[in-house]
Write a protein that holds these residues in place. Structure first.
Motif, PDB file in Angstrom:
ATOM      1  N   ASP A 172       9.596   1.681 -14.701  1.00 58.55           N
ATOM      2  CA  ASP A 172       9.033   1.141 -13.276  1.00 58.55           C
ATOM      3  C   ASP A 172       7.274   0.908 -13.512  1.00 58.55           C
ATOM      4  N   TRP A 173       7.167  -0.174 -12.767  1.00 57.20           N
ATOM      5  CA  TRP A 173       5.803  -0.691 -12.850  1.00 57.20           C
ATOM      6  C   TRP A 173       4.839   0.198 -12.195  1.00 57.20           C
ATOM      7  N   ARG A 174       5.354   1.222 -11.189  1.00 53.78           N
ATOM      8  CA  ARG A 174       4.529   2.270 -10.558  1.00 53.78           C
ATOM      9  C   ARG A 174       3.885   3.183 -11.239  1.00 53.78           C
ATOM     10  N   GLU A 175       4.713   3.468 -12.634  1.00 54.60           N
ATOM     11  CA  GLU A 175       4.232   4.437 -13.640  1.00 54.60           C
ATOM     12  C   GLU A 175       2.988   3.883 -14.223  1.00 54.60           C
ATOM     13  N   GLY A 176       3.095   2.536 -14.609  1.00 51.46           N
ATOM     14  CA  GLY A 176       1.947   1.803 -15.180  1.00 51.46           C
ATOM     15  C   GLY A 176       0.425   1.617 -14.176  1.00 51.46           C
ATOM     16  N   GLU A 177       0.909   1.520 -12.873  1.00 51.76           N
ATOM     17  CA  GLU A 177      -0.357   1.168 -11.753  1.00 51.76           C
ATOM     18  C   GLU A 177      -1.052   2.607 -11.517  1.00 51.76           C
ATOM     19  N   ARG A 178      -0.037   3.643 -11.633  1.00 51.18           N
ATOM     20  CA  ARG A 178      -0.706   4.705 -11.411  1.00 51.18           C
ATOM     21  C   ARG A 178      -1.619   5.215 -12.523  1.00 51.18           C
ATOM     22  N   PHE A 179      -0.994   5.160 -13.798  1.00 50.53           N
ATOM     23  CA  PHE A 179      -1.986   5.394 -15.080  1.00 50.53           C
ATOM     24  C   PHE A 179      -3.165   4.486 -15.189  1.00 50.53           C
ATOM     25  N   SER A 227       0.896  -1.208  -0.049  1.00 51.16           N
ATOM     26  CA  SER A 227       0.052   0.052   0.027  1.00 51.16           C
ATOM     27  C   SER A 227       0.885   1.190   0.045  1.00 51.16           C
ATOM     28  N   ARG A 228       1.980   1.224   0.285  1.00 45.62           N
ATOM     29  CA  ARG A 228       3.101   2.196   0.077  1.00 45.62           C
ATOM     30  C   ARG A 228       3.896   2.533  -0.863  1.00 45.62           C
ATOM     31  N   HIS A 229       3.402   1.931  -2.168  1.00 45.48           N
ATOM     32  CA  HIS A 229       3.982   1.821  -3.431  1.00 45.48           C
ATOM     33  C   HIS A 229       5.653   1.240  -3.256  1.00 45.48           C
ATOM     34  N   ARG A 230       5.589   0.377  -2.641  1.00 41.85           N
ATOM     35  CA  ARG A 230       6.965  -0.413  -2.511  1.00 41.85           C
ATOM     36  C   ARG A 230       6.724  -1.749  -3.240  1.00 41.85           C
ATOM     37  N   ALA A 231       7.818  -2.433  -3.630  1.00 39.00           N
ATOM     38  CA  ALA A 231       7.552  -3.554  -4.105  1.00 39.00           C
ATOM     39  C   ALA A 231       7.475  -4.784  -3.142  1.00 39.00           C
ATOM     40  N   PHE A 232       6.715  -5.836  -3.411  1.00 40.35           N
ATOM     41  CA  PHE A 232       6.495  -7.083  -2.546  1.00 40.35           C
ATOM     42  C   PHE A 232       7.945  -7.585  -2.076  1.00 40.35           C
ATOM     43  N   ALA A 286      -5.754  -3.232  -4.400  1.00 39.00           N
ATOM     44  CA  ALA A 286      -5.472  -4.454  -4.451  1.00 39.00           C
ATOM     45  C   ALA A 286      -5.110  -5.468  -5.612  1.00 39.00           C
ATOM     46  N   ALA A 287      -6.314  -5.149  -6.469  1.00 36.85           N
ATOM     47  CA  ALA A 287      -6.131  -6.041  -7.747  1.00 36.85           C
ATOM     48  C   ALA A 287      -5.356  -5.396  -8.473  1.00 36.85           C
ATOM     49  N   ASN A 288      -5.238  -4.115  -8.903  1.00 40.34           N
ATOM     50  CA  ASN A 288      -4.303  -3.286  -9.644  1.00 40.34           C
ATOM     51  C   ASN A 288      -2.848  -3.526  -9.284  1.00 40.34           C
ATOM     52  N   ASN A 289      -2.496  -3.157  -7.921  1.00 38.53           N
ATOM     53  CA  ASN A 289      -1.115  -3.581  -7.536  1.00 38.53           C
ATOM     54  C   ASN A 289      -0.797  -4.777  -7.706  1.00 38.53           C
ATOM     55  N   GLY A 290      -1.785  -5.833  -7.283  1.00 36.56           N
ATOM     56  CA  GLY A 290      -1.047  -7.231  -7.491  1.00 36.56           C
ATOM     57  C   GLY A 290      -0.917  -7.580  -8.974  1.00 36.56           C
ATOM     58  N   GLY A 291      -1.757  -7.076  -9.794  1.00 33.20           N
ATOM     59  CA  GLY A 291      -1.570  -7.138 -11.297  1.00 33.20           C
ATOM     60  C   GLY A 291      -0.387  -6.933 -11.765  1.00 33.20           C
ATOM     61  N   TRP A 292      -0.065  -5.611 -11.410  1.00 36.98           N
ATOM     62  CA  TRP A 292       1.198  -4.976 -11.995  1.00 36.98           C
ATOM     63  C   TRP A 292       2.318  -5.740 -11.308  1.00 36.98           C
ATOM     64  N   GLN A 293       2.515  -6.057 -10.091  1.00 38.88           N
ATOM     65  CA  GLN A 293       3.512  -6.553  -9.658  1.00 38.88           C
ATOM     66  C   GLN A 293       3.736  -7.934 -10.038  1.00 38.88           C
ATOM     67  N   TRP A 294       2.701  -8.625 -10.177  1.00 35.77           N
ATOM     68  CA  TRP A 294       2.900  -9.809 -11.052  1.00 35.77           C
ATOM     69  C   TRP A 294       3.596  -9.761 -12.386  1.00 35.77           C
ATOM     70  N   SER A 295       2.805  -9.032 -13.203  1.00 32.50           N
ATOM     71  CA  SER A 295       3.392  -8.770 -14.542  1.00 32.50           C
ATOM     72  C   SER A 295       4.720  -8.461 -14.471  1.00 32.50           C
ATOM     73  N   SER A 296       5.140  -7.300 -13.330  1.00 31.33           N
ATOM     74  CA  SER A 296       6.626  -6.969 -13.299  1.00 31.33           C
ATOM     75  C   SER A 296       7.431  -7.851 -12.623  1.00 31.33           C
ATOM     76  N   SER A 297       7.232  -9.004 -12.182  1.00 30.71           N
ATOM     77  CA  SER A 297       8.121 -10.003 -11.194  1.00 30.71           C
ATOM     78  C   SER A 297       8.593  -9.285 -10.045  1.00 30.71           C
ATOM     79  N   THR A 298       7.776  -8.382  -9.496  1.00 31.82           N
ATOM     80  CA  THR A 298       8.302  -7.727  -8.287  1.00 31.82           C
ATOM     81  C   THR A 298       7.209  -8.248  -7.254  1.00 31.82           C
ATOM     82  N   GLY A 299       6.304  -8.808  -7.510  1.00 33.29           N
ATOM     83  CA  GLY A 299       4.982  -9.152  -6.387  1.00 33.29           C
ATOM     84  C   GLY A 299       5.167 -10.587  -6.030  1.00 33.29           C
ATOM     85  N   THR A 300       4.147 -10.836  -5.001  1.00 33.14           N
ATOM     86  CA  THR A 300       4.083 -12.088  -4.399  1.00 33.14           C
ATOM     87  C   THR A 300       3.660 -13.100  -5.739  1.00 33.14           C
ATOM     88  N   ASP A 301       3.918 -14.189  -5.669  1.00 31.21           N
ATOM     89  CA  ASP A 301       3.881 -15.418  -6.587  1.00 31.21           C
ATOM     90  C   ASP A 301       3.525 -14.865  -8.009  1.00 31.21           C
TER      91      ASP A 301
END
Length: 484
Positions: free
Chosen positions: A363-370, A297-302, A381-396
């Motif tokens: 940076d995935w955060r640019e896409g998440e924000r857009f 929630s703080r714009h940090r990578a998982f 939750a869904a937007n952050n999860g999807g962006w971090q999944w696609s960018s290989s920075t997130g959980t699972d």
């Protein structure tokens, strides 16, 4: 004394846990807070704010049928909410405020501050589970932590659902009339432009429209969902996410509709039903992640090690991606769909996200924000999860070396180019081979680029950019994701 239901992302009367509890406890008044400053800070899309207001207007009429007045108050920022609620509780002799829980870090801090302020004047603050099937903290690993792997999370959810299916609450009975007038629901809020009428027509407001869409999906599309959901030219998805995000529909209503269609089965029978329930549980998983790992929630990578990725500052390439002029037809078609409709097909969300974060190494955060600034179904939750999944920075998340090729994705999931032709009319004259890659040498035979002077050449070489991304990830220090 009165009950107050403070409505947030739960804009419905049917199967509304807090509303039902409030009406059972005593005479009930409803409240909605307009918080434009907070919404701007959260990058909420103008079309989403408009959708909230349109649904609030429909909800006001439904509440009136239950003799529940709806009050609309201003709390420009959520830090203003404690004072606004405290004053309202004094004014209307409220002794209990009932809410359905929300899970972002700012939402949690807001509710803690409101509860503390109300406690000072003897007003109770009661939270209810509503937008999830399971309380965060109740689906844990054997060691007592939050799951980081979806398949393991899903397995436990299935076990729970088989033994204790969350019940539907229905619509509560009307209460005796109160001598309190409802407020008018504004048609717009400052700072948020009204969307086009064509966009609004794509997303009709109200529980009746949402229920009709759910019923039609269950009757006509659900059995084929697993086969058609990846093809953007087909009506293969439910397009219910906007209604879930605003709480016009509950996940319980969606789950029960799927089970009714499949004779009560979760993991046998219709493969379409099984696949769709799986998607509902992905939504659940990412909201649990918000609670278990608040850094997301703080714009940090998982995965903290990925904070060291050498993201590129490439404003011209970012703008080309945002505006649908990358020269990669499927990417451009998807981005134009988002800009025009407030929505993007789920398969394409992954494709455009991977193109931005891997091929452009932005940076995935640019896409998440857009995305949040344009999605009518934008959900943290869904937007952050999807962006971090696609960018290989997130959980699972997807392994860093698995990078979608947008050309092969286009050929596989839009084989005839129907989706591309609709959103990129410059390419309408190309055949179904050349439309996926009009810059390929073969596509230029027989008279240049078919007069496509207005369509750009690709802004990046896909093969070289793939190698650049692989090298960036390989050079990362490897360590386990830290826990908050």
């Amino acid at each position: 004394m009165h009950q107050l239901i403070w409505l947030r992302s739960d804009l419905r009367v049917q199967d509304n846990t807090a509303l039902t509890a409030a009406l059972q406890a005593g005479p009930t008044i409803a409240l909605y807070l307009l918080s434009p400053q907070q919404w701007l800070e959260h990058d909420d899309a103008p079309c989403k704010v408009d959708f909230w207001l349109r649904n609030l207007g429909e909800l006001s009429a439904e509440l009136a049928a239950l003799n529940v007045p709806l009050l609309v108050r201003r709390a420009p920022h959520w830090r203003d909410a404690p004072a606004v609620l405290a004053e309202l509780c004094r004014e209307l002799r409220i002794d209990c405020v009932q809410v359905n829980e929300e899970y972002g870090i700012h939402e949690s801090q807001r509710d803690q501050a409101v509860a503390a302020r109300l406690e000072q004047q003897g007003v109770q603050f009661r939270r209810h589970l509503d937008q999830l099937l399971f309380q965060p903290g109740s689906v844990l690993t054997q060691s007592g932590g939050y799951f980081q792997v979806y398949s393991q999370f899903r397995k436990v959810c299935y076990q729970r659902l088989h033994t204790a299916l969350p019940p539907l609450l229905g619509t509560p009975p009307a209460q005796a009339p109160l001598d309190i007038a409802s407020d008018a629901v504004p048609s717009a809020v400052e700072g948020f432009a009204s969307p086009s009428e064509s966009l609004r027509q794509l997303w009709p407001a109200g529980a009746a429209a949402a229920s009709e869409r759910l019923a039609r999906f269950a009757d006509e599309q659900l059995d084929a969902y697993h086969n058609q959901r990846d093809f953007p030219a087909l009506p293969g998805t439910s397009q219910l996410a906007a209604y879930l995000a605003a709480g016009v529909l509950s996940p319980r209503q969606c789950l029960h509709a799927a089970l009714r269609h499949n004779q009560g089965e979760f993991d046998s029978g219709s493969q379409g039903v099984i696949t769709w329930i799986n998607e509902l549980l992905w939504r659940e998983f990412y909201k649990h992640i918000l609670v278990g790992y608040p850094r997301v929630s703080r714009h940090r990578a998982f995965r903290p090690e990925t904070e060291a990725l050498p993201w590129r500052h490439a404003p011209d390439e970012l703008a080309a991606w945002q505006e649908g002029r990358t020269g990669i037809p499927l990417i451009d078609a998807a981005m134009r769909q988002l800009l025009a409709t407030g929505w993007m097909h789920n398969r394409l969300r992954m494709v455009v996200a991977m193109f931005l974060t891997k091929n452009l190494l932005i940076d995935w955060r640019e896409g998440e924000r857009f995305f949040m600034r344009h999605l009518i179904d934008g959900d943290l939750a869904a937007n952050n999860g999807g962006w971090q999944w696609s960018s290989s920075t997130g959980t699972d998340s997807v392994p860093y070396f698995r990078i979608f090729n947008p050309l092969s994705q286009s050929q596989k999931f839009d084989p005839d180019g129907r989706f591309i032709r609709h959103w990129v009319p410059e390419l309408v004259g190309l055949n179904k081979r050349d439309i996926h890659n009009p810059a390929a040498p073969a596509a230029t035979l027989g008279g240049g680029l078919f007069g496509l002077a207005d369509y750009p050449r690709p802004i990046v070489d896909l093969a070289r950019s793939r190698e650049r991304a692989l090298a960036a990830f390989k050079n990362l220090p490897q360590r386990e994701a830290a826990h908050d």
